[in-house]
Scaffold this motif. Structure first.
Motif, PDB file in Angstrom:
ATOM      1  N   UNK A   1      12.404  37.758 -16.305  1.00 19.70           N
ATOM      2  CA  UNK A   1      12.693  38.106 -14.912  1.00 19.70           C
ATOM      3  C   UNK A   1      11.520  38.859 -14.298  1.00 19.70           C
ATOM      4  N   UNK A   2      11.431  38.801 -12.979  1.00 22.10           N
ATOM      5  CA  UNK A   2      10.348  39.470 -12.264  1.00 22.10           C
ATOM      6  C   UNK A   2      10.725  40.925 -12.010  1.00 22.10           C
ATOM      7  N   UNK A   3       9.906  41.827 -12.555  1.00 25.11           N
ATOM      8  CA  UNK A   3      10.095  43.257 -12.321  1.00 25.11           C
ATOM      9  C   UNK A   3       9.491  43.653 -10.988  1.00 25.11           C
ATOM     10  N   UNK A   4       8.330  43.057 -10.662  1.00 25.32           N
ATOM     11  CA  UNK A   4       7.680  43.372  -9.390  1.00 25.32           C
ATOM     12  C   UNK A   4       6.806  42.203  -8.944  1.00 25.32           C
ATOM     13  N   UNK A   5       6.946  41.851  -7.680  1.00 23.55           N
ATOM     14  CA  UNK A   5       6.109  40.830  -7.051  1.00 23.55           C
ATOM     15  C   UNK A   5       5.497  41.430  -5.802  1.00 23.55           C
ATOM     16  N   UNK A   6       4.256  41.076  -5.559  1.00 22.42           N
ATOM     17  CA  UNK A   6       3.517  41.605  -4.415  1.00 22.42           C
ATOM     18  C   UNK A   6       2.757  40.453  -3.772  1.00 22.42           C
ATOM     19  N   UNK A   7       3.131  40.094  -2.544  1.00 19.30           N
ATOM     20  CA  UNK A   7       2.452  39.048  -1.782  1.00 19.30           C
ATOM     21  C   UNK A   7       1.783  39.714  -0.597  1.00 19.30           C
ATOM     22  N   UNK A   8       0.454  39.649  -0.548  1.00 20.71           N
ATOM     23  CA  UNK A   8      -0.268  40.299   0.540  1.00 20.71           C
ATOM     24  C   UNK A   8      -1.247  39.331   1.176  1.00 20.71           C
ATOM     25  N   UNK A   9      -1.346  39.434   2.480  1.00 16.49           N
ATOM     26  CA  UNK A   9      -2.303  38.687   3.275  1.00 16.49           C
ATOM     27  C   UNK A   9      -2.912  39.643   4.277  1.00 16.49           C
ATOM     28  N   UNK A  10      -3.781  39.139   5.131  1.00 18.73           N
ATOM     29  CA  UNK A  10      -4.462  39.998   6.087  1.00 18.73           C
ATOM     30  C   UNK A  10      -3.546  40.840   6.952  1.00 18.73           C
ATOM     31  N   UNK A  11      -2.448  40.260   7.430  1.00 24.03           N
ATOM     32  CA  UNK A  11      -1.595  40.966   8.381  1.00 24.03           C
ATOM     33  C   UNK A  11      -0.189  41.231   7.858  1.00 24.03           C
ATOM     34  N   UNK A  12       0.051  40.984   6.583  1.00 29.17           N
ATOM     35  CA  UNK A  12       1.417  41.156   6.085  1.00 29.17           C
ATOM     36  C   UNK A  12       1.427  41.545   4.612  1.00 29.17           C
ATOM     37  N   UNK A  13       2.579  42.037   4.197  1.00 32.44           N
ATOM     38  CA  UNK A  13       2.854  42.310   2.787  1.00 32.44           C
ATOM     39  C   UNK A  13       4.354  42.148   2.561  1.00 32.44           C
ATOM     40  N   UNK A  14       4.705  41.515   1.465  1.00 33.02           N
ATOM     41  CA  UNK A  14       6.096  41.410   1.018  1.00 33.02           C
ATOM     42  C   UNK A  14       6.120  41.811  -0.444  1.00 33.02           C
ATOM     43  N   UNK A  15       7.080  42.618  -0.823  1.00 30.75           N
ATOM     44  CA  UNK A  15       7.280  42.960  -2.220  1.00 30.75           C
ATOM     45  C   UNK A  15       8.680  42.527  -2.609  1.00 30.75           C
ATOM     46  N   UNK A  16       8.883  42.283  -3.907  1.00 33.82           N
ATOM     47  CA  UNK A  16      10.189  41.793  -4.339  1.00 33.82           C
ATOM     48  C   UNK A  16      10.361  41.977  -5.835  1.00 33.82           C
ATOM     49  N   UNK A  17      11.596  41.746  -6.280  1.00 37.11           N
ATOM     50  CA  UNK A  17      11.917  41.702  -7.707  1.00 37.11           C
ATOM     51  C   UNK A  17      13.206  40.913  -7.879  1.00 37.11           C
ATOM     52  N   UNK A  18      13.483  40.561  -9.124  1.00 37.58           N
ATOM     53  CA  UNK A  18      14.802  40.036  -9.449  1.00 37.58           C
ATOM     54  C   UNK A  18      15.756  41.221  -9.546  1.00 37.58           C
ATOM     55  N   UNK A  19      17.042  40.967  -9.446  1.00 37.25           N
ATOM     56  CA  UNK A  19      18.056  42.018  -9.573  1.00 37.25           C
ATOM     57  C   UNK A  19      18.133  42.444 -11.035  1.00 37.25           C
ATOM     58  N   UNK A  20      17.506  43.549 -11.352  1.00 34.08           N
ATOM     59  CA  UNK A  20      17.476  44.037 -12.733  1.00 34.08           C
ATOM     60  C   UNK A  20      18.599  45.018 -13.028  1.00 34.08           C
TER      61      UNK A  20
END
Length: 138
Positions: A50-69
């Protein structure tokens, strides 16, 4: 405040969802599984993928996420939307079409009374997205 970043929680499909968002929005995606984390030894083996931490970043945005742990379960609702302010019509149409795949368009992109191209959708993971492009003033 440096910035404010939406943090999303998914059932067991965080990897798929964040890959989908990267394809639609661009940016760099970093993923850490439970098994790759320092907490791996304290977590059941079946959770290591499972994903503990995900980080998606671009020039004008950021999204972070995880699975329900935590095991409480994910309850997606309509109280929060992700707003995408676009810099052009081509951009808004492209991102809208990509995020709409497999989801439901709630309001097609169209020029609204406030002078913007606007539309909204619910993506295939149940998240609601709003899109806006302010048309140039005449």
């Amino acid at each position: 405040m440096k910035n404010l970043v939406p943090y999303l929680t998914f059932g067991k499909d965080c990897r798929e969802a964040m890959g989908f968002y990267q394809e639609a929005l661009g940016g760099e995606l970093k993923l850490m599984t439970v098994g790759e984390s320092p907490a791996a030894g304290k977590m059941p083996r079946e959770m290591h993928g499972l994903i503990m931490h995900a980080d998606l970043t671009g020039g004008a945005f950021a999204l972070m996420a995880s699975d329900d742990l935590g095991g409480e379960g994910v309850k997606v609702g309509n109280a929060i939307n992700l707003m995408v302010n676009c810099s052009g019509e081509e951009e808004i149409r492209s991102i809208f079409a990509k995020l709409a795949r497999g989801g439901k368009v709630n309001s097609e992109l169209k020029v609204e009374f406030w002078g913007s191209v606007y539309g909204d959708l619910t993506d295939k993971f149940g998240l609601r997205w709003m899109f806006n492009f302010d048309l140039p003033k005449a």
